[in-house]
Each structure stands twice: as C-alpha cells, then as structure tokens.
Design a protein around this motif. Sequence first.
Motif, PDB file in Angstrom:
ATOM      1  N   HIS A 183       8.149 -11.123   2.539  1.00  0.00           N
ATOM      2  CA  HIS A 183       9.000 -10.182   1.805  1.00  0.00           C
ATOM      3  C   HIS A 183       8.613 -10.150   0.326  1.00  0.00           C
ATOM      4  O   HIS A 183       8.474  -9.084  -0.273  1.00  0.00           O
ATOM      5  CB  HIS A 183      10.484 -10.537   1.965  1.00  0.00           C
ATOM      6  CG  HIS A 183      10.993 -10.335   3.365  1.00  0.00           C
ATOM      7  ND1 HIS A 183      11.007 -11.342   4.300  1.00  0.00           N
ATOM      8  CD2 HIS A 183      11.477  -9.239   3.990  1.00  0.00           C
ATOM      9  CE1 HIS A 183      11.492 -10.878   5.438  1.00  0.00           C
ATOM     10  NE2 HIS A 183      11.778  -9.597   5.283  1.00  0.00           N
ATOM     11  N   GLU A 223       7.042  -7.017  -1.820  1.00  0.00           N
ATOM     12  CA  GLU A 223       7.685  -6.568  -3.060  1.00  0.00           C
ATOM     13  C   GLU A 223       6.680  -6.536  -4.199  1.00  0.00           C
ATOM     14  O   GLU A 223       6.619  -5.600  -4.983  1.00  0.00           O
ATOM     15  CB  GLU A 223       8.865  -7.493  -3.424  1.00  0.00           C
ATOM     16  CG  GLU A 223      10.124  -7.248  -2.596  1.00  0.00           C
ATOM     17  CD  GLU A 223      10.494  -5.764  -2.492  1.00  0.00           C
ATOM     18  OE1 GLU A 223      10.510  -5.093  -3.552  1.00  0.00           O
ATOM     19  OE2 GLU A 223      10.735  -5.281  -1.380  1.00  0.00           O
ATOM     20  N   ARG A 224       5.892  -7.598  -4.274  1.00  0.00           N
ATOM     21  CA  ARG A 224       4.886  -7.704  -5.322  1.00  0.00           C
ATOM     22  C   ARG A 224       3.876  -6.555  -5.214  1.00  0.00           C
ATOM     23  O   ARG A 224       3.552  -5.897  -6.198  1.00  0.00           O
ATOM     24  CB  ARG A 224       4.180  -9.058  -5.186  1.00  0.00           C
ATOM     25  CG  ARG A 224       3.141  -9.328  -6.234  1.00  0.00           C
ATOM     26  CD  ARG A 224       2.192 -10.449  -5.814  1.00  0.00           C
ATOM     27  NE  ARG A 224       1.011 -10.433  -6.660  1.00  0.00           N
ATOM     28  CZ  ARG A 224       0.855 -11.228  -7.726  1.00  0.00           C
ATOM     29  NH1 ARG A 224       1.780 -12.098  -8.040  1.00  0.00           N
ATOM     30  NH2 ARG A 224      -0.228 -11.132  -8.476  1.00  0.00           N
ATOM     31  N   LYS A 255       4.263  -3.663  -3.705  1.00  0.00           N
ATOM     32  CA  LYS A 255       4.946  -2.395  -4.004  1.00  0.00           C
ATOM     33  C   LYS A 255       5.035  -2.194  -5.511  1.00  0.00           C
ATOM     34  O   LYS A 255       4.751  -1.113  -6.024  1.00  0.00           O
ATOM     35  CB  LYS A 255       6.371  -2.406  -3.417  1.00  0.00           C
ATOM     36  CG  LYS A 255       6.504  -1.570  -2.153  1.00  0.00           C
ATOM     37  CD  LYS A 255       7.952  -1.562  -1.656  1.00  0.00           C
ATOM     38  CE  LYS A 255       8.044  -2.343  -0.364  1.00  0.00           C
ATOM     39  NZ  LYS A 255       9.418  -2.422   0.177  1.00  0.00           N
ATOM     40  N   SER A 287       8.349  -2.862   5.500  1.00  0.00           N
ATOM     41  CA  SER A 287       9.034  -4.122   5.777  1.00  0.00           C
ATOM     42  C   SER A 287       8.353  -4.784   6.972  1.00  0.00           C
ATOM     43  O   SER A 287       7.736  -4.109   7.800  1.00  0.00           O
ATOM     44  CB  SER A 287      10.518  -3.878   6.032  1.00  0.00           C
ATOM     45  OG  SER A 287      10.681  -2.842   6.950  1.00  0.00           O
TER      46      SER A 287
END
Length: 135
Positions: free
Chosen positions: A85, A89-90, A92, A102
């Motif tokens: 996750h 996030e990083r 993105k 996801s």
Amino acid sequence: MRIEHIGIATESIEKSLGFWRDALGLELVHTEEVAEQKVRVAMLPLGEPRIELLEATSDDSPIAKFLQKRGAGVHHIAVRVDDIHATLERLKAQGARLIDESPRRGADDCLIAFVHPATAGGVLLELVQHEDDTE
Ligand code: ZN
C-alpha cells in the motif's frame, strides 16, 4: 526490496519445463491456476528469487495477448516489498502509471499490483507483498 520473481510468458508450461526443470535443473515447487488473471503459474526457485512460468488459460488472458503481440519470453519482473500500500501511494505521488491502483490477490496468496511499463521504461513491474509481511 528485492527481486521476488521473473515472470516468463510461455505457450506451454509443460514444454518450458523441458528447459527450466529438466535441462537447467531447477526444482518445480509450486503450480497453481490464478483464475482472476486467467493464467496457470509454475514456480521454480533460482536462489531466493524464482522463475515464474506463465501459461494462458483463456484466449482473453493477458498472457495470451502478450504471446500474440510479442511471443514467448520475459513478461514481467516482480519486486518484493514490505508494504505494498505504501509503495503504491509513493508511486502515485510520483506520477507513476499504475495498472492496479490497489493490491489484489496473486499466486501463492500474495498481494500484488502491476505498474504500467510506460512508467518503468518498457518493463512491466509487479509488486509483491507476502502475507507473512503484513502487520
Ligand atoms: Zn508474477
């Protein structure tokens, strides 16, 4: 992070085992059908990483499409991460193009997500988090 496996698209796992297992001498430790991805998978450890042989189980499988376009060969490189996750996030935040926003369930009960080759210089990158790495 480390290399978790190298995914190789094959016309036939059975035929490919003639090289990877029989000629080269790797051990086949696991085979599995991943219905969601319409592939059959065979895992052969090569040191800590593994060779992952992939075979399409249907004509609209991503592997069938890859074979039509490019023929058999290296399909993706998988990197093992501790927190998938956080890694997504990083990426993105860095503007990377993700195939999976996801994580989803992959072979061997791992969480996986694919990063688009357009982002990684033509390499399809798979992120893998093992269940035993959670929490
Ligand atoms: Zn893979």
